[in-house]
Structure formats: structure tokens, C-alpha cells
Design an enzyme around this catalytic site. Sequence first.
Site, mmCIF file in Angstrom:
data_model
loop_
_atom_site.group_PDB
_atom_site.id
_atom_site.type_symbol
_atom_site.label_atom_id
_atom_site.label_comp_id
_atom_site.label_asym_id
_atom_site.label_seq_id
_atom_site.Cartn_x
_atom_site.Cartn_y
_atom_site.Cartn_z
ATOM 1 N N GLY A 1 4.303 5.864 -3.798
ATOM 2 C CA GLY A 1 4.090 4.421 -3.677
ATOM 3 C C GLY A 1 2.806 4.089 -2.957
ATOM 4 O O GLY A 1 2.737 3.133 -2.187
ATOM 5 N N ALA A 2 1.757 4.857 -3.259
ATOM 6 C CA ALA A 2 0.505 4.727 -2.498
ATOM 7 C C ALA A 2 -0.484 3.747 -3.121
ATOM 8 O O ALA A 2 -1.631 3.669 -2.685
ATOM 9 C CB ALA A 2 -0.158 6.102 -2.366
ATOM 10 N N ASN A 3 -0.046 2.984 -4.113
ATOM 11 C CA ASN A 3 -0.986 2.049 -4.735
ATOM 12 C C ASN A 3 -0.906 0.644 -4.145
ATOM 13 O O ASN A 3 -1.560 -0.286 -4.629
ATOM 14 C CB ASN A 3 -0.769 1.995 -6.251
ATOM 15 C CG ASN A 3 0.642 1.564 -6.625
ATOM 16 O OD1 ASN A 3 1.500 1.420 -5.758
ATOM 17 N ND2 ASN A 3 0.879 1.363 -7.908
ATOM 18 N N THR A 4 -0.109 0.488 -3.079
ATOM 19 C CA THR A 4 0.001 -0.826 -2.458
ATOM 20 C C THR A 4 0.587 -0.703 -1.051
ATOM 21 O O THR A 4 1.170 0.322 -0.693
ATOM 22 C CB THR A 4 0.916 -1.757 -3.303
ATOM 23 O OG1 THR A 4 0.877 -3.082 -2.776
ATOM 24 C CG2 THR A 4 2.350 -1.267 -3.323
ATOM 25 N N GLY A 5 0.415 -1.727 -0.241
ATOM 26 C CA GLY A 5 1.084 -1.856 1.039
ATOM 27 C C GLY A 5 0.907 -0.702 2.014
ATOM 28 O O GLY A 5 -0.194 -0.161 2.190
ATOM 29 N N ILE A 6 2.012 -0.303 2.643
ATOM 30 C CA ILE A 6 1.990 0.750 3.650
ATOM 31 C C ILE A 6 1.495 2.062 3.064
ATOM 32 O O ILE A 6 0.727 2.789 3.700
ATOM 33 C CB ILE A 6 3.404 0.954 4.243
ATOM 34 C CG1 ILE A 6 3.887 -0.324 4.927
ATOM 35 C CG2 ILE A 6 3.411 2.100 5.247
ATOM 36 C CD1 ILE A 6 5.356 -0.270 5.322
ATOM 37 N N SER B 1 14.274 2.125 7.490
ATOM 38 C CA SER B 1 14.175 0.742 7.949
ATOM 39 C C SER B 1 15.203 0.466 9.036
ATOM 40 O O SER B 1 16.257 1.113 9.097
ATOM 41 C CB SER B 1 14.418 -0.224 6.782
ATOM 42 O OG SER B 1 14.549 -1.561 7.239
ATOM 43 N N TYR C 1 20.237 -2.265 -0.370
ATOM 44 C CA TYR C 1 19.006 -1.790 0.267
ATOM 45 C C TYR C 1 19.332 -1.123 1.609
ATOM 46 O O TYR C 1 18.831 -0.029 1.907
ATOM 47 C CB TYR C 1 18.044 -2.955 0.478
ATOM 48 C CG TYR C 1 16.814 -2.601 1.283
ATOM 49 C CD1 TYR C 1 15.793 -1.846 0.711
ATOM 50 C CD2 TYR C 1 16.678 -3.017 2.605
ATOM 51 C CE1 TYR C 1 14.655 -1.509 1.447
ATOM 52 C CE2 TYR C 1 15.551 -2.682 3.343
ATOM 53 C CZ TYR C 1 14.548 -1.941 2.758
ATOM 54 O OH TYR C 1 13.432 -1.604 3.493
#
Length: 318
Positions: free
Chosen positions: A48-53, A177, A202
Site C-alpha cells: 500500500g505504498a502508493n498513498t498515505g502512510i 490501530s 475493521y
Amino acid sequence: MVELLLPLLLLLLPFLLYMAAPQIRKMLSSGVCTSTVQLPGKVVVVTGANTGIGKETAKELAQRGARVYLACRDVEKGELVAKEIQTTTGNQQVLVRKLDLSDTKSIRAFAKGFLAEEKHLHILINNAGVMMCPYSKTADGFEMHIGVNHLGHFLLTHLLLEKLKESAPSRIVNVSSLAHHLGRIHFHNLQGEKFYNAGLAYCHSKLANILFTQELARRLKGSGVTTYSVHPGTVQSELVRHSSFMRWMWWLFSFFIKTPQQGAQTSLHCALTEGLEILSGNHFSDCHVTWVSAQARNETIARRLWDVSCDLLGLPMD
């Protein structure tokens, strides 16, 4: 007099909050990765490295000289981010590979390609996730939250584990989280078919991340591979895209929400800080060990979840 001042204060409140926003963010973002470790010759995978954290985490690791793989579902977007990171850091070793955590075939294809391409893997950051999705299932029939947030990363870690052991000392960071406190592992309803709530689904998956981390740490003792779970904080990101209510809440309290760069600090701390090996299996927030719920400390549940996950994914229960 009070009646006259109150409307004025209400009108001024948004402006005052806006002016105070930098100080508020600083106060709520006390955790900063202070490690000066450099990573030339090291290989990193960030999901998930294409956005945000994930993007900010990958950028910092590239800045330190690592060869960084952006493991993304959206390859086109990933390529744009890779070019941005290459330009910003001067590090051309930023690579994009397709990874759809909602499809075990994609996960296996990514792992197969990576293992054929690389001799080492020093850091795996399981960062990608979904939040508050309407009820839906992955390509393999898993409920989307437990399927992507837990089972997808469980399988990916399993497939890359031998490479991590061969590259030791190495680290695995699982992004969880604070919401795990509301989570429960309902083994009789793991796929949400008997009852379902998007918010709680979630939370359940984030609890699973912590239980996975603890059981993985137990099994990896003496291997040179250590693992940590992290709470990044409440971060401005695309994670709330499935919920108009959460987008509204994020906007309303935007003054109190971390930037993606601030949210990446605890992941970076666990990936980089020297001497952290003795804390393997612990949960971190703001770059410090923090407490977890009673459910998250239950070794029996952790072991059972491990076995159930292996069964669902067709992995050996060693």
C-alpha cells in the site's frame, strides 16, 4: 453581555483552530523516529505504498538508500509515486510491483516474482488496508476486512518468511490501530455471514494484526527476524474513502489529525531503531511501546487464529 459574546466566539472558533492547527498537530504527534540508520544494500517491501502512510514510509526508506518495492494494487498510481520518490530522494532503486491483497493468486504471484528477483529481504512493512467497506468478499470468499487486513498479509509474510530469515537481522512491521480495542475474534463468524458491521469488522481485523504479530514473534524467537505492530495515529489518508460519515468526521476534526508523514513515524521507528530486537512482538504508538486490550494479550486466541488462518489459506500448521 455573555449572549453577545457567544455568537462572536462561535464565529471565531474555526479561525482560532486554524491558527492553532500546527501546534495542535505537534502536540498530538509527539512520536518521531530519531534513528539515523542508513540502508544502502538493504531491500524493503512496503504494501500500500502508493498513498498515505505507506508512501511516506517508502519515501523515507528510499531516502536512506534502501532498494524499495512499492507493492500496490494500482500499478499506474504506484509508478507515478515511484517517480516522485526517485526525484525527491535521488534514489532510482524504487520499484513498483502488482499486489492485490484481496486475491491470493495476486499475493502468490507477487511473492514468486520477488523471490526470483531478489536475494535478500531485510524489512517487510505490512501497511495496506481497507476500512469500513460495505459487506463484500475477496476473490477467495473472505470478508473484505479480515481478508485484506489480516489474511492477505498473513499469506504474504508466510511466503516471504524464509527470505527474511536468510537476510537476518530483518524486521516485519504490521500496521494495526487503536481501534483494536473494540475488536473481537468471532471464530464462528469470521467471515461476517451471521452478522456484520463495517466499523466493527475493521476493528476485528486490526485486533487480528496484533494477535498475528505476537504469535509470529513467539515462533520466530532465535531466528534473527523480529516483528512489531503499530498504531500510526489518526491520519489524513484514503483509508476512509468507503465511509461518507468518516470523511465528514475527518474533515470536522482535521485540525487534530496527523499528516501521513507524521503517521509514518512509528512504522519507521520499528523498522529502523537499533536495539529494538528485545521488544519483538510488542505494540507501538508514537514510537513507544503501548498497552493493548485483554483480547490482544490472549495467547490462546492468537494460536487459534494462526491455525484457522493457515487452514483458510491452505498453509501447513507447523
